[in-house]
Structure formats: structure tokens, C-alpha cells
Design a protein around this motif. Sequence first.
Motif, PDB file in Angstrom:
ATOM      1  N   ASP A 165      -2.768  -7.040   3.064  1.00  0.00           N
ATOM      2  CA  ASP A 165      -3.588  -5.976   3.671  1.00  0.00           C
ATOM      3  C   ASP A 165      -4.049  -4.948   2.633  1.00  0.00           C
ATOM      4  O   ASP A 165      -4.382  -3.822   2.983  1.00  0.00           O
ATOM      5  N   ASP A 171       0.821  -1.225   0.000  1.00  0.00           N
ATOM      6  CA  ASP A 171       0.000   0.000   0.000  1.00  0.00           C
ATOM      7  C   ASP A 171       0.851   1.269   0.000  1.00  0.00           C
ATOM      8  O   ASP A 171       0.533   2.235  -0.706  1.00  0.00           O
ATOM      9  N   GLY A 172       1.937   1.272   0.757  1.00  0.00           N
ATOM     10  CA  GLY A 172       2.818   2.447   0.807  1.00  0.00           C
ATOM     11  C   GLY A 172       3.411   2.738  -0.571  1.00  0.00           C
ATOM     12  O   GLY A 172       3.425   3.892  -1.029  1.00  0.00           O
TER      13      GLY A 172
HETATM   14 MG    MG Z   1       2.387  -2.023   3.644  1.00  0.00          MG
END
Ligand code: MG
Length: 326
Positions: free
Chosen positions: A136, A109-110
Motif C-alpha cells: 500500500d 508507511d507508518g
Molecule cells: Mg502500514
Amino acid sequence: MKEVAAVQRIAVLTSGGDSPGMNAAIRAVVRKAIFHGLEVIGIQRGFGGFIEADMGPMNLSSVADIIHRGGTILRTARSEEFKTPEGRAKAFANVQRFGIQGLVVIGGDGSFRGADIFNSEYNLPVVGVPGTIDNDITGTEYSIGFDTAINTVVEAINKIRDTATSHERTFILEVMGRESGYIALMAGLAGGAESILIPELRHSMDEVCEKLVRGYKRGKLHSIIIVAEGAASGLEVGRQIREKTGLETKVTILGHLQRGGTPTAFDRILASRMGAKAVEILMDGCRKQMVGMVGGNIVAGPLDNAFKGKRPIEMDIFNLANILSI
Ligand SMILES: [Mg+2]
Ligand SMILES: Nc1ncnc2c1ncn2[C@@H]1O[C@H](COP(=O)(O)OP(=O)(O)O)[C@@H](O)[C@H]1O
Ligand SMILES: O=P(O)(O)OC[C@H]1O[C@](O)(COP(=O)(O)O)[C@@H](O)[C@@H]1O
């Protein structure tokens, strides 16, 4: 029939925590792109190498003999500099210098957040391929590396069970997941854990202890408690259980073992399909997308799906694990 693309040169990088299957994804990006007549630049060390021009052309042999290897041949990193406008300006200078017309970012996600910001600032088409053991990421049922990681954890649980039964002991197994309990949840269900502690939920140590004692009273020979590192420290959980129940506890912290190893067939297939899809997305002229598995299909979706909200934990699975370990 081979499609001829408007985009001629793309780049690929891996970023954030490595995950088993990233190499299979790199291989798929490179080979699918070359199949369609595109050139591919491999960027080393994630956004760090993007900023420092640590990159070069890849060919069919650059990705030979890697489908079964864990880690990433492109290396990976976490780059604080890319979070600054100055750092991203340096990266854009390299986009121009190397004639890059599209970027595949394999990461979590980052990394997708970084790619999203870069696209907004410089309009370079970007595609995210979800690669993280944490699973996630919203917008995909599976991320590359998760299946391998939970199989590693389940293998560890199997081994711990042998000695736990022999000594009639309580084991606490701390698994990865600073912010996500997916590894703990799924490996806990697959491994038959008594309790699963995850960062998404509040846990009562009294309840955990009551369940343990109940289990031993009805003749259980051992107990295994899985703790995601983001929920609590395994050592601390072990100490509390010992103090509250008087039971002997043993703690195992699996750590980075979970990030390595040869990817499972599932992860290799997922990575191959996702890497190839990323190239198709760039060839179709999309500007900002992520690849995901939805209903078993490999699809394109909005990149910001990945970091807009936190992926909710599947409560039905958590409840099932609780019922089955009664
Ligand atoms: Mg992450
Ligand atoms: N807000 C942001 N702006 C720019 N780049 C970011 C941002 N968030 C993350 N990144 C980039 O993505 C990298 C990887 O992010 P991280 O959260 O560590 O891993 P992952 O992608 O596995 O979730 C960071 O080191 C940074 O270079
Ligand atoms: O190896 P590091 O940098 O300590 O990071 C550990 C973290 O990375 C992970 O293995 C993977 O997370 P990301 O995919 O978000 O990088 C987490 O489970 C863990 O909490």
C-alpha cells in the motif's frame, strides 16, 4: 571500483508488520555496506530498540543463512513511544552514543512517517525500504513481501477450490489488509475469485449475491469470494449470503499465515536490490529518501511520497477480475 563513502557507520532496523523478504533486505544492507568499508549497527525491535539502545554491530556472518527465511532476524515492533518527542529524544541520544550517521528503515508507511519526523527533528539521514505484505506504499510498484503473501493466498485458493467443487459450495476467504485491498485484489485475480471485496470501494451485497446465483444457474460448481479484512468480516459476509440466497457458505480466515513463509524469488531479488540501493543512497549523502521500484527499475524517491496520499487501487485490475469471473 569500490566507492569510498564519507559516512562511516550506519544502522538498520525493521518496523511495523513483518514481511517475507525483510531478512534478504537486511542481508543486502549489511553486505553492501561492509563491501564499501562501512560499519553497520543492527537495531532490534524497530523503533522500540532504537529508544532502548537494543542494538549492536553486525558483520558478514550476522546475515548468513537468512536470505530464504521469512520474518526478520532483527525482530519488529510497533512503538507508541516513538510517536512522542520524548521517545524520539531518547533515540537520538543513542544515535550520538553509537555514532550512527545514517539509518535504513525497512517497513511500511507508518515506519516511514516515523523516520521522516525523526529526520526533520534531528537531521539524521534516513532511507526507507518498503517492506509490507500490504503493497500500500505510494512511490513503489512493489513492496517486499507482497509477492510471497499473494502466492500464499493463491495456494490457499487452489486448495479451497478442490473441496469447494467437490461439495458445490460457496467459500468466503478473508485475507489481510486492514486499510488496503491489494492482497485481495491481486490474489483474487490470480485465483479466479467470483467477487473481491476491498476497503477502497463500496460493495453491494445484493450484487454479490445476484452474481453468485447467476453463476450457479449457468452451471458453476463452486464460488469463491475474497474479502479484505478492512472491507468486511468474512463471517459476516458468509452470514449475509446465506440469509439472502439460502446457499451454504463456508468461511476461511487466512490471518497471519499470510505474513510468514519463505520469500519467493521475486521478493528475494527485490529485497536484495532495494537493500543495496539504500546503502548507495546514504553513501551519496542523501538525507531523506525512500527506495522504490518504478518501471521495473530500483530508484530513489522522496520519503514522504509513501504516506502523503493513499495509494489508489488499480481499477482496471478490479474491472478485469470482474469481467473474467462473469
Ligand atoms: Mg502500514
Ligand atoms: N506519526 C508517527 N510519528 C512517529 N512514529 C510513527 C508515526 N507513525 C508510525 N510511527 C512508528 O512506526 C511504527 C510502525 O508503524 P505501523 O503503521 O504500525 O506499521 P507500518 O510501518 O508497517 O505501516 C509505529 O509503531 C511507530 O513506532
Ligand atoms: O499483526 P497485526 O499487528 O494484527 O497487524 C495486522 C495488519 O498488519 C498487516 O499484515 C501488515 O500491515 P503493515 O505492514 O502496515 O504493518 C496488515 O495486512 C494487517 O491488517
